[in-house]
Design a protein around this motif. Sequence first.
Motif, mmCIF file in Angstrom:
data_model
loop_
_atom_site.group_PDB
_atom_site.id
_atom_site.type_symbol
_atom_site.label_atom_id
_atom_site.label_comp_id
_atom_site.label_asym_id
_atom_site.label_seq_id
_atom_site.Cartn_x
_atom_site.Cartn_y
_atom_site.Cartn_z
ATOM 1 N N LYS A 186 0.192 -10.434 45.879
ATOM 2 C CA LYS A 186 0.611 -9.378 46.806
ATOM 3 C C LYS A 186 -0.545 -8.969 47.725
ATOM 4 O O LYS A 186 -0.336 -8.679 48.909
ATOM 5 C CB LYS A 186 1.115 -8.162 46.014
ATOM 6 C CG LYS A 186 2.395 -8.435 45.233
ATOM 7 C CD LYS A 186 2.826 -7.209 44.438
ATOM 8 C CE LYS A 186 4.093 -7.493 43.635
ATOM 9 N NZ LYS A 186 4.515 -6.343 42.815
ATOM 10 N N ILE A 187 -1.753 -8.954 47.175
ATOM 11 C CA ILE A 187 -2.934 -8.637 47.990
ATOM 12 C C ILE A 187 -3.141 -9.713 49.054
ATOM 13 O O ILE A 187 -3.462 -9.416 50.218
ATOM 14 C CB ILE A 187 -4.181 -8.511 47.098
ATOM 15 C CG1 ILE A 187 -4.001 -7.402 46.053
ATOM 16 C CG2 ILE A 187 -5.428 -8.244 47.941
ATOM 17 C CD1 ILE A 187 -3.863 -6.019 46.628
ATOM 18 N N ILE A 188 -2.947 -10.973 48.667
ATOM 19 C CA ILE A 188 -3.133 -12.077 49.617
ATOM 20 C C ILE A 188 -2.110 -11.994 50.748
ATOM 21 O O ILE A 188 -2.457 -12.172 51.930
ATOM 22 C CB ILE A 188 -3.043 -13.429 48.881
ATOM 23 C CG1 ILE A 188 -4.200 -13.573 47.889
ATOM 24 C CG2 ILE A 188 -3.055 -14.590 49.881
ATOM 25 C CD1 ILE A 188 -4.140 -14.817 47.017
ATOM 26 N N VAL A 189 -0.857 -11.736 50.406
ATOM 27 C CA VAL A 189 0.178 -11.616 51.440
ATOM 28 C C VAL A 189 -0.155 -10.474 52.403
ATOM 29 O O VAL A 189 -0.027 -10.618 53.631
ATOM 30 C CB VAL A 189 1.565 -11.398 50.798
ATOM 31 C CG1 VAL A 189 2.601 -11.027 51.856
ATOM 32 C CG2 VAL A 189 2.005 -12.651 50.049
ATOM 33 N N ALA A 190 -0.603 -9.347 51.859
ATOM 34 C CA ALA A 190 -1.002 -8.224 52.720
ATOM 35 C C ALA A 190 -2.145 -8.638 53.646
ATOM 36 O O ALA A 190 -2.176 -8.250 54.822
ATOM 37 C CB ALA A 190 -1.421 -7.034 51.857
ATOM 38 N N GLY A 191 -3.071 -9.425 53.122
ATOM 39 C CA GLY A 191 -4.180 -9.919 53.941
ATOM 40 C C GLY A 191 -3.703 -10.796 55.081
ATOM 41 O O GLY A 191 -4.187 -10.691 56.213
ATOM 42 N N PHE A 192 -2.742 -11.681 54.781
ATOM 43 C CA PHE A 192 -2.190 -12.547 55.827
ATOM 44 C C PHE A 192 -1.523 -11.719 56.921
ATOM 45 O O PHE A 192 -1.746 -11.945 58.116
ATOM 46 C CB PHE A 192 -1.153 -13.514 55.228
ATOM 47 C CG PHE A 192 -1.747 -14.705 54.537
ATOM 48 C CD1 PHE A 192 -2.789 -15.409 55.108
ATOM 49 C CD2 PHE A 192 -1.246 -15.139 53.322
ATOM 50 C CE1 PHE A 192 -3.332 -16.519 54.485
ATOM 51 C CE2 PHE A 192 -1.779 -16.247 52.689
ATOM 52 C CZ PHE A 192 -2.822 -16.938 53.268
ATOM 53 N N VAL A 193 -0.682 -10.781 56.522
ATOM 54 C CA VAL A 193 0.048 -9.966 57.507
ATOM 55 C C VAL A 193 -0.931 -9.174 58.382
ATOM 56 O O VAL A 193 -0.796 -9.137 59.617
ATOM 57 C CB VAL A 193 1.026 -9.018 56.791
ATOM 58 C CG1 VAL A 193 1.660 -8.050 57.790
ATOM 59 C CG2 VAL A 193 2.112 -9.815 56.066
#
Length: 401
Positions: A287-294
Amino acid sequence: MVQTKASIWKRNLRVLAVAVFIAGIAFSEVMPFLPLYINTLGHFSHQKLNMWAGLVFSGIYFVSAFTSPLWGKLADKKGRKLMILRASFGMAIVLAAMGIVTNVWQLFILRMVQGFFAGFVSNSNALIATETPKKKSGQALGTMASSFTAGNLLGPFIGGALASAFSYRVTFFITGLLLLIAFLLCLFFVHEDDFKPVTSKKLESSRGVITALKEPRLIFGLLLTTLIIQAANNSINPIVSLYVSQLMHHQGNVVFISGVIAALPGIATFITASRFGAIGDRIGTQKIIVAGFVGAIILFFLTAFVQNTVELGSLRFLVGFTDACLFPQVQTLLTKNSPAMITGRIFSWNQSAMYIGNILGPLLGSAIAGASSYSMVFIITAVIVVLNLILFKLNVINSLD
């Protein structure tokens, strides 16, 4: 006093965080004056000086991309601490030797040899990953990332000060001494408690390692994620100072402002990497990685339309927060989804992916800027991050589900 298992991994984390901080300084402090040093080693035209600067800068990455998996294999058989000592001692000698070269060929060869001895940070991370309890691995690897980033930030300032106070050659000697200090710290204070050497012939081959993975698609998805993250981040590097110059209408202290803006993402990463790692341990690293991508997609796109250096600097600082959500957390997912006995191999593959991204990113950024504009570099980079998010969803999140 007998040390508990908990106290051992915590001490390893403290010592290796200091060691990678020192290594971060050592690796980055020669960068600001390396082209100037090259210029003292002969009589070069402007074109040849740029060519040699490019070769000397990139040579280390080409070699490291190929040798990292070999050292990772040896780390799984002989121990990560041994590989940490090999890398730090070897690079201490090589960096010091750069201070006595008499021509650019010798410097180029030593940079290639430095690439051969690479692996200090990746093996330090692998040791921490295997020794730290899984539920604490995100925070621990975030701490390691913060320490290395802090060293990278300080390095150019320290290197510039040393070169001004002494000379380029003396700065190389001091850099070698710093890496020797890192070697001694690891030699006397790091203890690899849980190491179990790979004895299976099957696990000596890459195919055997792949078959040992429960979710090989997930692991290779993460390696691809690392490559694209590095390529996207580094696509910006060749044009930051040129973009700053354009925004300042080629007036004022462009070099100083460019240096400040280049450092801002690292400052944000240093502040938050450990914290995001701890949050990921609680709510899910993916979830942290997805937030980083966005966040990265939005920020890169907005950067294409800035009107002044204040806006550029603000957005680049915010990019540092997304960086803290990405590379350290990818390493955490690799840790949580790889058997401990092959962690060295997996981390070395990740290191190779990072080096390939380091090579491809600047080439891509320069090509786009040459064919279009500086703004287009940021737009294309945003598109690349969108692609990375889609691939991450297909290869990693679907595998975790």
